[in-house]
Design a protein around this motif. Structure first.
Motif, PDB file in Angstrom:
ATOM      1  N   UNK A  12       0.794  -1.225   0.000  1.00 18.10           N
ATOM      2  CA  UNK A  12       0.000   0.000   0.000  1.00 18.10           C
ATOM      3  C   UNK A  12       0.833   1.285   0.000  1.00 18.10           C
ATOM      4  N   UNK A  13       2.079   1.205   0.450  1.00 20.14           N
ATOM      5  CA  UNK A  13       2.944   2.392   0.492  1.00 20.14           C
ATOM      6  C   UNK A  13       3.597   2.684  -0.859  1.00 20.14           C
ATOM      7  N   UNK A  14       3.441   1.790  -1.815  1.00 18.56           N
ATOM      8  CA  UNK A  14       4.059   1.957  -3.132  1.00 18.56           C
ATOM      9  C   UNK A  14       3.418   3.125  -3.866  1.00 18.56           C
ATOM     10  N   UNK A  15       4.251   4.011  -4.416  1.00 23.78           N
ATOM     11  CA  UNK A  15       3.704   5.146  -5.172  1.00 23.78           C
ATOM     12  C   UNK A  15       4.115   5.044  -6.636  1.00 23.78           C
ATOM     13  N   UNK A  16       3.571   5.924  -7.453  1.00 23.35           N
ATOM     14  CA  UNK A  16       3.797   5.894  -8.889  1.00 23.35           C
ATOM     15  C   UNK A  16       5.248   5.949  -9.293  1.00 23.35           C
ATOM     16  N   UNK A  17       6.038   6.781  -8.625  1.00 21.26           N
ATOM     17  CA  UNK A  17       7.453   6.895  -9.002  1.00 21.26           C
ATOM     18  C   UNK A  17       8.195   5.591  -8.713  1.00 21.26           C
ATOM     19  N   UNK A  67      10.122 -10.224  -3.363  1.00 21.86           N
ATOM     20  CA  UNK A  67      10.103  -8.760  -3.340  1.00 21.86           C
ATOM     21  C   UNK A  67       9.054  -8.275  -2.332  1.00 21.86           C
ATOM     22  N   UNK A  68       9.455  -7.431  -1.417  1.00 22.45           N
ATOM     23  CA  UNK A  68       8.568  -6.947  -0.359  1.00 22.45           C
ATOM     24  C   UNK A  68       7.451  -6.039  -0.859  1.00 22.45           C
ATOM     25  N   UNK A  69       7.507  -5.631  -2.116  1.00 24.58           N
ATOM     26  CA  UNK A  69       6.439  -4.803  -2.688  1.00 24.58           C
ATOM     27  C   UNK A  69       5.253  -5.652  -3.144  1.00 24.58           C
TER      28      UNK A  69
END
Length: 144
Positions: A12-17, A67-69
């Protein structure tokens, strides 16, 4: 030739960049290993098709799996192929917005039978059909 399709929950903390950075690295890595594919990202999900040599695809998938993402990574399909469906891109992305436009809603309904993206409920045939139609839609590739 081999294809692996998986879905996962995105961090959930993943952003577009960060997603674009991930995409750039994936394109480079995949190009070097001969892996091609397409990724849908949005509404909290990754849904991806990887195609290429079985060992190379499995190697890419192992990196994704740890991968933690990615969370709750699930294989939807793994199969041998005569030819790739997505041979043009080392990796391409389709951003999946929270609010779908009418053409995306129609494609989703036609290919999956659902009104919203539910990757864990799809089979490989539905995913391939969905992606083939989406990649033909102007302005979707490369968009988050």
């Amino acid at each position: 030739m081999f294809r692996l399709i998986y879905a996962s929950l995105s961090d959930p903390a993943l952003d577009g960049s960060e997603v674009y950075s991930l995409l750039a690295k994936s394109k480079s890595n995949n190009q070097n290993s001969g892996v091609t594919g397409v990724l849908i990202y949005g509404q909290g999900y990754f849904l991806q098709v990887l195609e290429g040599n079985r060992d190379q695809v499995n190697s890419v998938f192992q990196r994704i799996f740890i991968d933690q993402r990615h969370h709750d990574v699930r294989i939807i399909a793994a199969e041998d192929l005569d030819a790739r469906d997505f041979d043009t891109w080392s990796m391409e992305i389709i951003g999946w917005p929270d609010e779908l436009d009418s053409s995306m809603k129609q494609i989703l309904k036609e290919t999956t039978g659902h009104d919203e993206l539910k990757p864990f409920e799809l089979d490989g045939t539905q995913v391939i059909s969905l992606l083939k139609k989406l990649v033909r839609q102007e302005g979707l590739l490369g968009r988050l």
